[in-house]
Design a protein around this motif. Structure first.
Motif, PDB file in Angstrom:
ATOM      1  N   LEU A 130     -11.862  30.278 -25.631  1.00  0.00           N
ATOM      2  CA  LEU A 130     -12.227  30.834 -23.740  1.00  0.00           C
ATOM      3  C   LEU A 130     -12.649  30.374 -23.653  1.00  0.00           C
ATOM      4  O   LEU A 130     -13.528  29.826 -24.369  1.00  0.00           O
ATOM      5  CB  LEU A 130     -11.506  32.223 -24.186  1.00  0.00           C
ATOM      6  N   GLN A 131     -12.146  29.397 -22.430  1.00  0.00           N
ATOM      7  CA  GLN A 131     -12.900  28.450 -21.573  1.00  0.00           C
ATOM      8  C   GLN A 131     -12.988  28.969 -20.244  1.00  0.00           C
ATOM      9  O   GLN A 131     -12.702  30.011 -19.526  1.00  0.00           O
ATOM     10  CB  GLN A 131     -12.291  27.174 -21.043  1.00  0.00           C
ATOM     11  N   PHE A 132     -14.756  29.251 -19.610  1.00  0.00           N
ATOM     12  CA  PHE A 132     -14.945  30.209 -18.333  1.00  0.00           C
ATOM     13  C   PHE A 132     -15.449  29.190 -17.506  1.00  0.00           C
ATOM     14  O   PHE A 132     -15.972  28.483 -17.739  1.00  0.00           O
ATOM     15  CB  PHE A 132     -16.023  30.837 -19.322  1.00  0.00           C
ATOM     16  N   SER A 133     -15.171  29.188 -16.832  1.00  0.00           N
ATOM     17  CA  SER A 133     -16.347  28.657 -15.127  1.00  0.00           C
ATOM     18  C   SER A 133     -16.210  29.212 -13.915  1.00  0.00           C
ATOM     19  O   SER A 133     -15.123  29.857 -13.750  1.00  0.00           O
ATOM     20  CB  SER A 133     -15.012  26.786 -14.890  1.00  0.00           C
ATOM     21  N   ALA A 134     -16.803  29.099 -13.773  1.00  0.00           N
ATOM     22  CA  ALA A 134     -17.813  29.447 -11.804  1.00  0.00           C
ATOM     23  C   ALA A 134     -16.898  29.055 -11.104  1.00  0.00           C
ATOM     24  O   ALA A 134     -17.610  27.466 -11.044  1.00  0.00           O
ATOM     25  CB  ALA A 134     -19.117  30.100 -12.275  1.00  0.00           C
ATOM     26  N   GLU A 135     -17.070  29.506 -10.282  1.00  0.00           N
ATOM     27  CA  GLU A 135     -16.837  29.012  -8.560  1.00  0.00           C
ATOM     28  C   GLU A 135     -16.145  30.084  -7.379  1.00  0.00           C
ATOM     29  O   GLU A 135     -15.688  30.968  -7.964  1.00  0.00           O
ATOM     30  CB  GLU A 135     -15.356  28.459  -8.935  1.00  0.00           C
ATOM     31  N   ASP A 136     -16.896  29.261  -6.819  1.00  0.00           N
ATOM     32  CA  ASP A 136     -16.900  30.472  -5.072  1.00  0.00           C
ATOM     33  C   ASP A 136     -17.062  31.831  -5.608  1.00  0.00           C
ATOM     34  O   ASP A 136     -16.506  33.030  -4.964  1.00  0.00           O
ATOM     35  CB  ASP A 136     -15.292  29.969  -4.580  1.00  0.00           C
ATOM     36  N   GLY A 137     -17.852  32.461  -5.985  1.00  0.00           N
ATOM     37  CA  GLY A 137     -18.049  33.826  -6.522  1.00  0.00           C
ATOM     38  C   GLY A 137     -16.848  34.027  -7.308  1.00  0.00           C
ATOM     39  O   GLY A 137     -17.019  35.516  -7.313  1.00  0.00           O
ATOM     40  N   LYS A 138     -16.145  33.868  -8.227  1.00  0.00           N
ATOM     41  CA  LYS A 138     -15.241  33.623  -9.138  1.00  0.00           C
ATOM     42  C   LYS A 138     -15.325  33.046 -11.010  1.00  0.00           C
ATOM     43  O   LYS A 138     -16.227  31.986 -10.666  1.00  0.00           O
ATOM     44  CB  LYS A 138     -14.205  33.327  -8.577  1.00  0.00           C
ATOM     45  N   MET A 139     -14.869  33.546 -11.657  1.00  0.00           N
ATOM     46  CA  MET A 139     -14.459  33.101 -12.735  1.00  0.00           C
ATOM     47  C   MET A 139     -13.341  33.549 -13.846  1.00  0.00           C
ATOM     48  O   MET A 139     -12.874  33.973 -13.717  1.00  0.00           O
ATOM     49  CB  MET A 139     -15.348  33.881 -13.966  1.00  0.00           C
ATOM     50  N   TRP A 140     -13.005  32.096 -13.817  1.00  0.00           N
ATOM     51  CA  TRP A 140     -11.451  31.930 -14.367  1.00  0.00           C
ATOM     52  C   TRP A 140     -12.167  31.869 -16.067  1.00  0.00           C
ATOM     53  O   TRP A 140     -12.940  31.196 -16.837  1.00  0.00           O
ATOM     54  CB  TRP A 140     -11.286  30.292 -13.563  1.00  0.00           C
ATOM     55  N   VAL A 141     -11.663  32.284 -16.254  1.00  0.00           N
ATOM     56  CA  VAL A 141     -10.833  33.109 -17.784  1.00  0.00           C
ATOM     57  C   VAL A 141      -9.575  31.998 -18.025  1.00  0.00           C
ATOM     58  O   VAL A 141      -8.019  32.042 -18.042  1.00  0.00           O
ATOM     59  CB  VAL A 141     -10.722  33.917 -18.421  1.00  0.00           C
ATOM     60  N   ARG A 142      -9.615  30.439 -19.261  1.00  0.00           N
ATOM     61  CA  ARG A 142      -9.046  30.183 -19.372  1.00  0.00           C
ATOM     62  C   ARG A 142      -8.178  29.807 -21.002  1.00  0.00           C
ATOM     63  O   ARG A 142      -9.208  30.456 -21.839  1.00  0.00           O
ATOM     64  CB  ARG A 142      -8.892  28.538 -18.944  1.00  0.00           C
ATOM     65  N   ASN A 143      -7.057  30.286 -21.392  1.00  0.00           N
ATOM     66  CA  ASN A 143      -6.712  30.296 -23.112  1.00  0.00           C
ATOM     67  C   ASN A 143      -5.879  28.980 -23.131  1.00  0.00           C
ATOM     68  O   ASN A 143      -4.492  28.999 -22.843  1.00  0.00           O
ATOM     69  CB  ASN A 143      -5.691  31.645 -22.925  1.00  0.00           C
ATOM     70  N   PRO A 144      -6.728  28.048 -23.316  1.00  0.00           N
ATOM     71  CA  PRO A 144      -5.795  26.531 -23.694  1.00  0.00           C
ATOM     72  C   PRO A 144      -4.837  27.047 -25.143  1.00  0.00           C
ATOM     73  O   PRO A 144      -3.917  25.842 -25.773  1.00  0.00           O
ATOM     74  CB  PRO A 144      -7.319  25.581 -24.378  1.00  0.00           C
ATOM     75  N   SER A 145      -5.161  28.037 -26.105  1.00  0.00           N
ATOM     76  CA  SER A 145      -4.315  28.292 -27.389  1.00  0.00           C
ATOM     77  C   SER A 145      -2.490  29.198 -26.771  1.00  0.00           C
ATOM     78  O   SER A 145      -2.571  28.585 -25.888  1.00  0.00           O
ATOM     79  CB  SER A 145      -4.736  29.396 -28.352  1.00  0.00           C
ATOM     80  N   TYR A 146      -2.263  28.869 -28.140  1.00  0.00           N
ATOM     81  CA  TYR A 146      -1.011  28.713 -28.288  1.00  0.00           C
ATOM     82  C   TYR A 146      -0.694  30.994 -28.717  1.00  0.00           C
ATOM     83  O   TYR A 146       0.507  31.446 -28.876  1.00  0.00           O
ATOM     84  CB  TYR A 146       0.185  28.210 -29.243  1.00  0.00           C
TER      85      TYR A 146
END
Length: 201
Positions: A130-146
């Motif tokens: 899983l990939q996490f990135s912080a932006e403007d008080g938010k945290m995106w949780v990205r799932n690049p898998s299938y």
């Protein structure tokens, strides 16, 4: 809950044999009429969708202290075929009706993951990737898998910011993270319901 299943989630592997869910009636005095079905949305009523699965039996009276196995098979002619390039999240509903009637029924929803054959990687690699990135008080949780990834908890520098949540294949979820800069740790649930930890610096 009086009526329970033998697992917390169901993983239907298209490359394996049909799957069975065993349901037990823990009541020592009264039977339960148990109806089971699959749905694409939690809370959906039975019989409203054409999904490519058959559940047998669809309902059964389970006596006090007894149990019943419900067999699930994939039948493409029963409904619209599911994607073959990624996991699909459905829900397995267990509706337990006591002698007093439907108004006293108990309902349990289990995550049901349909896993096609030949997907790249593994569920564990997906959970750890899983990939996490912080932006403007938010945290995106990205799932690049299938694979679908079930996240129990997400923390930043030891402070919980979210969870539980399910991150579907090739999609992302957004969490509130006022102090999002820091070490991100998360715990995920494997196919057997066990909890594991991962970390992103």
């Amino acid at each position: 809950m009086t009526v329970t299943a033998d697992r917390a989630r169901v993983v239907f592997d298209a490359g394996a044999l049909p799957t069975s869910v065993v349901v037990s009636n823990g009541d020592s005095e009264e039977p339960r009429v148990v109806q089971v079905y699959l749905a694409s949305d939690r809370g959906a009523p039975a019989g409203k969708e054409r999904l490519p699965f058959a559940v047998s039996p669809a309902h059964r009276s389970i006596q006090p202290g007894d149990r019943q196995a419900f067999r699930i098979t994939y039948e493409v002619l029963a409904g619209t075929p599911l994607p073959s390039d990624r996991e699909t999240l459905l829900y397995f509903c267990i509706l337990a009706i006591p002698p007093q009637g439907i108004q006293s029924a108990e309902q349990t929803w289990l995550d049901f993951l349909y896993r096609p054959k030949g997907l790249s990687g593994t569920p564990v690699e997906a959970a750890k990737g899983l990939q996490f990135s912080a932006e403007d008080g938010k945290m995106w949780v990205r799932n690049p898998s299938y694979y679908c990834v079930s996240v129990a908890e997400v923390t930043v520098d030891g402070v919980k910011i979210g969870g539980p949540l399910m991150v579907r294949p090739r999609q992302q979820e957004l969490l509130d993270a006022p102090n999002g800069k820091g070490a991100v740790e998360w715990s995920y649930i494997d196919d057997y319901g066990a909890r594991h930890c991962a970390r992103q610096a």
